[in-house]
Design a protein around this motif. Structure first.
Motif, PDB file in Angstrom:
ATOM      1  N   ALA A 181      43.223  30.430  50.769  1.00  0.00           N
ATOM      2  CA  ALA A 181      41.772  30.665  50.814  1.00  0.00           C
ATOM      3  C   ALA A 181      41.140  30.105  49.548  1.00  0.00           C
ATOM      4  CB  ALA A 181      41.465  32.160  50.931  1.00  0.00           C
ATOM      5  N   CYS A 182      39.865  29.739  49.663  1.00  0.00           N
ATOM      6  CA  CYS A 182      39.133  29.236  48.494  1.00  0.00           C
ATOM      7  C   CYS A 182      37.648  29.554  48.656  1.00  0.00           C
ATOM      8  CB  CYS A 182      39.333  27.721  48.368  1.00  0.00           C
ATOM      9  SG  CYS A 182      38.548  26.970  46.930  1.00  0.00           S
ATOM     10  N   HIS A 183      37.058  30.155  47.629  1.00  0.00           N
ATOM     11  CA  HIS A 183      35.600  30.352  47.611  1.00  0.00           C
ATOM     12  C   HIS A 183      34.933  28.991  47.736  1.00  0.00           C
ATOM     13  CE1 HIS A 183      34.625  34.460  45.749  1.00  0.00           C
ATOM     14  NE2 HIS A 183      35.933  34.461  45.832  1.00  0.00           N
ATOM     15  N   ILE A 184      33.841  28.938  48.470  1.00  0.00           N
ATOM     16  CA  ILE A 184      33.135  27.670  48.662  1.00  0.00           C
ATOM     17  C   ILE A 184      31.659  27.860  48.338  1.00  0.00           C
ATOM     18  CG2 ILE A 184      32.352  26.040  50.445  1.00  0.00           C
ATOM     19  CD1 ILE A 184      35.296  25.652  49.685  1.00  0.00           C
ATOM     20  N   TRP A 185      31.181  27.058  47.410  1.00  0.00           N
ATOM     21  CA  TRP A 185      29.767  27.110  47.057  1.00  0.00           C
ATOM     22  C   TRP A 185      29.037  25.848  47.506  1.00  0.00           C
ATOM     23  CZ3 TRP A 185      26.851  24.016  43.761  1.00  0.00           C
ATOM     24  CH2 TRP A 185      25.541  24.472  43.516  1.00  0.00           C
ATOM     25  N   GLY A 186      29.657  24.659  47.274  1.00  0.00           N
ATOM     26  CA  GLY A 186      28.964  23.393  47.519  1.00  0.00           C
ATOM     27  C   GLY A 186      28.441  23.271  48.946  1.00  0.00           C
ATOM     28  N   VAL A 187      29.301  23.500  49.908  1.00  0.00           N
ATOM     29  CA  VAL A 187      28.923  23.352  51.321  1.00  0.00           C
ATOM     30  C   VAL A 187      27.833  24.361  51.695  1.00  0.00           C
ATOM     31  CG1 VAL A 187      29.813  23.735  53.673  1.00  0.00           C
ATOM     32  CG2 VAL A 187      31.075  22.293  52.064  1.00  0.00           C
ATOM     33  N   ALA A 225      53.647  34.499  40.744  1.00  0.00           N
ATOM     34  CA  ALA A 225      53.092  35.266  39.614  1.00  0.00           C
ATOM     35  C   ALA A 225      52.412  34.299  38.659  1.00  0.00           C
ATOM     36  CB  ALA A 225      54.209  36.016  38.910  1.00  0.00           C
ATOM     37  N   ARG A 226      51.143  34.547  38.340  1.00  0.00           N
ATOM     38  CA  ARG A 226      50.407  33.642  37.440  1.00  0.00           C
ATOM     39  C   ARG A 226      50.336  34.246  36.043  1.00  0.00           C
ATOM     40  NH1 ARG A 226      44.846  31.366  39.578  1.00  0.00           N
ATOM     41  NH2 ARG A 226      44.208  33.537  39.438  1.00  0.00           N
ATOM     42  N   ASP A 227      50.314  33.344  35.074  1.00  0.00           N
ATOM     43  CA  ASP A 227      50.170  33.777  33.690  1.00  0.00           C
ATOM     44  C   ASP A 227      48.682  33.737  33.374  1.00  0.00           C
ATOM     45  OD1 ASP A 227      50.812  34.517  31.173  1.00  0.00           O
ATOM     46  OD2 ASP A 227      51.289  32.488  30.479  1.00  0.00           O
ATOM     47  N   ASN A 266      48.107  36.981  41.597  1.00  0.00           N
ATOM     48  CA  ASN A 266      48.732  35.798  42.211  1.00  0.00           C
ATOM     49  C   ASN A 266      47.731  34.922  42.967  1.00  0.00           C
ATOM     50  OD1 ASN A 266      50.881  37.229  41.304  1.00  0.00           O
ATOM     51  ND2 ASN A 266      51.929  37.416  43.268  1.00  0.00           N
ATOM     52  N   ARG A 267      46.584  35.487  43.329  1.00  0.00           N
ATOM     53  CA  ARG A 267      45.578  34.693  44.051  1.00  0.00           C
ATOM     54  C   ARG A 267      45.241  33.417  43.290  1.00  0.00           C
ATOM     55  NH1 ARG A 267      41.205  32.621  43.455  1.00  0.00           N
ATOM     56  NH2 ARG A 267      41.213  33.458  41.347  1.00  0.00           N
ATOM     57  N   LYS A 268      45.043  32.370  44.020  1.00  0.00           N
ATOM     58  CA  LYS A 268      44.573  31.112  43.427  1.00  0.00           C
ATOM     59  C   LYS A 268      43.762  30.414  44.496  1.00  0.00           C
ATOM     60  CE  LYS A 268      48.640  28.588  44.958  1.00  0.00           C
ATOM     61  NZ  LYS A 268      49.696  27.644  44.691  1.00  0.00           N
ATOM     62  N   SER A 269      42.954  29.464  44.075  1.00  0.00           N
ATOM     63  CA  SER A 269      42.189  28.698  45.056  1.00  0.00           C
ATOM     64  C   SER A 269      43.128  27.703  45.729  1.00  0.00           C
ATOM     65  CB  SER A 269      41.054  27.940  44.363  1.00  0.00           C
ATOM     66  OG  SER A 269      40.101  28.858  43.884  1.00  0.00           O
ATOM     67  N   VAL A 270      43.235  27.817  47.047  1.00  0.00           N
ATOM     68  CA  VAL A 270      44.119  26.927  47.813  1.00  0.00           C
ATOM     69  C   VAL A 270      43.268  25.840  48.458  1.00  0.00           C
ATOM     70  CG1 VAL A 270      45.662  26.830  49.815  1.00  0.00           C
ATOM     71  CG2 VAL A 270      45.849  28.730  48.185  1.00  0.00           C
ATOM     72  N   ARG A 271      43.655  24.601  48.219  1.00  0.00           N
ATOM     73  CA  ARG A 271      42.853  23.465  48.717  1.00  0.00           C
ATOM     74  C   ARG A 271      43.664  22.514  49.579  1.00  0.00           C
ATOM     75  NH1 ARG A 271      41.045  24.315  43.293  1.00  0.00           N
ATOM     76  NH2 ARG A 271      38.925  25.153  43.239  1.00  0.00           N
ATOM     77  N   THR A 272      44.820  22.992  50.094  1.00  0.00           N
ATOM     78  CA  THR A 272      45.573  22.197  51.069  1.00  0.00           C
ATOM     79  C   THR A 272      45.935  23.114  52.243  1.00  0.00           C
ATOM     80  OG1 THR A 272      47.708  22.679  50.013  1.00  0.00           O
ATOM     81  CG2 THR A 272      46.586  20.648  49.328  1.00  0.00           C
ATOM     82  N   LEU A 297      35.812  20.945  52.338  1.00  0.00           N
ATOM     83  CA  LEU A 297      36.357  22.103  53.070  1.00  0.00           C
ATOM     84  C   LEU A 297      37.875  21.973  53.219  1.00  0.00           C
ATOM     85  CD1 LEU A 297      33.630  22.689  55.832  1.00  0.00           C
ATOM     86  CD2 LEU A 297      33.994  23.983  53.721  1.00  0.00           C
ATOM     87  N   TYR A 298      38.430  20.887  52.713  1.00  0.00           N
ATOM     88  CA  TYR A 298      39.876  20.701  52.550  1.00  0.00           C
ATOM     89  C   TYR A 298      40.684  20.758  53.853  1.00  0.00           C
ATOM     90  CZ  TYR A 298      38.052  21.739  47.956  1.00  0.00           C
ATOM     91  OH  TYR A 298      37.290  21.733  46.820  1.00  0.00           O
ATOM     92  N   GLY A 299      40.023  20.527  54.984  1.00  0.00           N
ATOM     93  CA  GLY A 299      40.757  20.552  56.255  1.00  0.00           C
ATOM     94  C   GLY A 299      41.137  21.952  56.698  1.00  0.00           C
TER      95      GLY A 299
HETATM   96  C1  LIG Z   1      31.224  31.533  43.322  1.00  0.00           C
HETATM   97  C2  LIG Z   1      32.336  30.543  43.432  1.00  0.00           C
HETATM   98  C3  LIG Z   1      32.108  29.315  44.024  1.00  0.00           C
HETATM   99  C4  LIG Z   1      33.137  28.381  44.155  1.00  0.00           C
HETATM  100  N1  LIG Z   1      32.904  27.203  44.812  1.00  0.00           N
HETATM  101  C5  LIG Z   1      33.907  26.338  45.009  1.00  0.00           C
HETATM  102  C6  LIG Z   1      33.705  25.164  45.791  1.00  0.00           C
HETATM  103  O1  LIG Z   1      32.626  24.900  46.317  1.00  0.00           O
HETATM  104  N2  LIG Z   1      34.746  24.337  45.976  1.00  0.00           N
HETATM  105  C7  LIG Z   1      35.982  24.591  45.424  1.00  0.00           C
HETATM  106  O2  LIG Z   1      36.899  23.802  45.639  1.00  0.00           O
HETATM  107  N3  LIG Z   1      36.209  25.704  44.681  1.00  0.00           N
HETATM  108  C8  LIG Z   1      35.205  26.580  44.467  1.00  0.00           C
HETATM  109  N4  LIG Z   1      35.420  27.735  43.754  1.00  0.00           N
HETATM  110  C9  LIG Z   1      36.751  27.997  43.187  1.00  0.00           C
HETATM  111  C10 LIG Z   1      36.789  27.857  41.653  1.00  0.00           C
HETATM  112  O3  LIG Z   1      36.725  26.494  41.304  1.00  0.00           O
HETATM  113  C11 LIG Z   1      38.084  28.522  41.151  1.00  0.00           C
HETATM  114  O4  LIG Z   1      38.046  29.890  41.482  1.00  0.00           O
HETATM  115  C12 LIG Z   1      38.277  28.402  39.649  1.00  0.00           C
HETATM  116  O5  LIG Z   1      38.447  27.056  39.281  1.00  0.00           O
HETATM  117  C13 LIG Z   1      39.499  29.211  39.158  1.00  0.00           C
HETATM  118  O6  LIG Z   1      40.667  28.814  39.841  1.00  0.00           O
HETATM  119  P1  LIG Z   1      41.514  29.841  40.722  1.00  0.00           P
HETATM  120  O7  LIG Z   1      40.627  30.345  41.820  1.00  0.00           O
HETATM  121  O8  LIG Z   1      42.663  29.040  41.264  1.00  0.00           O
HETATM  122  O9  LIG Z   1      41.965  30.971  39.837  1.00  0.00           O
HETATM  123  C14 LIG Z   1      34.419  28.677  43.618  1.00  0.00           C
HETATM  124  C15 LIG Z   1      34.647  29.929  43.031  1.00  0.00           C
HETATM  125  C16 LIG Z   1      33.632  30.855  42.960  1.00  0.00           C
HETATM  126  C17 LIG Z   1      33.914  32.224  42.394  1.00  0.00           C
END
Ligand SMILES: Cc1cc2nc3c(=O)[nH]c(=O)nc-3n(C[C@H](O)[C@H](O)[C@H](O)COP(=O)(O)O)c2cc1C
Length: 176
Positions: A119-125, A162-164, A9-15, A75-77
Motif C-alpha cells: 500500500a502507498c498513500h497517494i496525494w498527486g493523483v 523490521a525497519r530501523d 514495518n510499514r513502508k510505501s510499496v510502489r511495485t 499509481l504504480y500498476g
Molecule cells: C499525505 C501523504 C501523501 C503522499 N503522497 C504520495 C504520492 O502521491 N506518491 C507516492 O509515491 N508516495 C506518496 N506518499 C508516500 C511518502 O512519499 C512516504 O510515506 C515517505 O517518503 C516515507 O516513506 P515510507 O512510507 O516508506 O516510510 C505520501 C505520503 C503521505 C503521508
C-alpha cells in the motif's frame, strides 16, 4: 502481528503484481476505515470511493500526469485506489477534515501490512482529480465534497521487514 510491528514495518510499496484483492481483504480494510476516529463523529461529511476498474485507474493516472507534466507512474500498476472525499469549508476548520481523511488512510495502510498487502498513500493523483470538476462529476463523486487523500493497494512481491527508524527523524520537543 503486533500493532507496533505493523506500524514500524510499514513502508510505501510502489511495485504490484496487478492481482486483485479479495472481497474479504477489502471488507477487512473498510472495517478499519469505518473504525477510524472522525472529528465530532461527523461520518456523513466523508465518502470512501473504491476504484478497481482499470479504465478509471488509467484515467486518474493520466489526468495527474497531464496536470503535473510527467510521464512517470503515479499509481504504480496497483489494482485498487481508495479515495477519501470530504466537505471542505475553506477555513482553518478544514484541518480536521484533512486529519479525518489521513487517519482513515493510515488505519487501512496498517491493516494492509497485517494482511500482507502492499500500500502507498497517494496525494498527486488525488490533487489532480480535485482540480478536474468534469472528471469528478463523471466519476459521480459526491457533490459538495472534495477528494483529499488516497491509498493504492495490491499484492506485491515486496516484503515487510523490521525497519530501523531513526529516533531523530522528526524534531521532538519536550516540556518536562
Ligand atoms: C499525505 C501523504 C501523501 C503522499 N503522497 C504520495 C504520492 O502521491 N506518491 C507516492 O509515491 N508516495 C506518496 N506518499 C508516500 C511518502 O512519499 C512516504 O510515506 C515517505 O517518503 C516515507 O516513506 P515510507 O512510507 O516508506 O516510510 C505520501 C505520503 C503521505 C503521508
Amino acid at each position: 502481528m503486533k500493532t507496533f510491528d505493523a506500524i514500524i514495518n510499514r513502508k510505501s510499496v510502489r511495485t504490484y503484481t496487478g492481482e486483485p484483492l479479495s472481497e474479504n481483504e477489502l471488507t477487512q480494510l473498510l472495517k478499519t476505515a469505518y473504525a477510524s476516529p472522525v472529528s465530532m463523529g461527523n461520518y456523513d461529511d466523508l465518502t470512501i470511493t473504491v476504484v478497481t476498474n482499470s479504465k478509471w485507474l488509467k484515467r486518474l493516472e493520466s489526468n495527474a500526469q497531464q496536470t503535473f507534466h510527467t510521464d512517470r507512474a503515479m499509481l504504480y500498476g496497483a489494482p485498487m485506489l481508495i479515495i477519501i472525499s470530504t466537505k471542505l469549508q475553506g477555513s482553518s476548520a478544514d484541518n480536521a477534515a484533512y486529519s479525518n481523511a489521513a487517519t482513515i488512510i493510515e488505519n487501512m495502510n496498517i491493516e494492509a501490512v497485517e494482511l500482507g498487502l502492499g500500500a502507498c498513500h497517494i496525494w498527486g493523483v488525488i490533487n489532480a482529480l480535485a482540480q478536474n470538476q468534469a472528471l469528478m462529476q463523471e466519476m459521480k463523486l459526491p457533490e459538495g465534497q472534495t477528494p483529499v487523500a488516497g491509498l493504492v493497494l495490491g499484492k506485491s512481491n515486496e516484503q515487510y521487514e523490521a525497519r530501523d527508524i531513526p529516533m531523530d527523524r522528526i524534531a521532538t520537543q519536550r516540556l518536562d
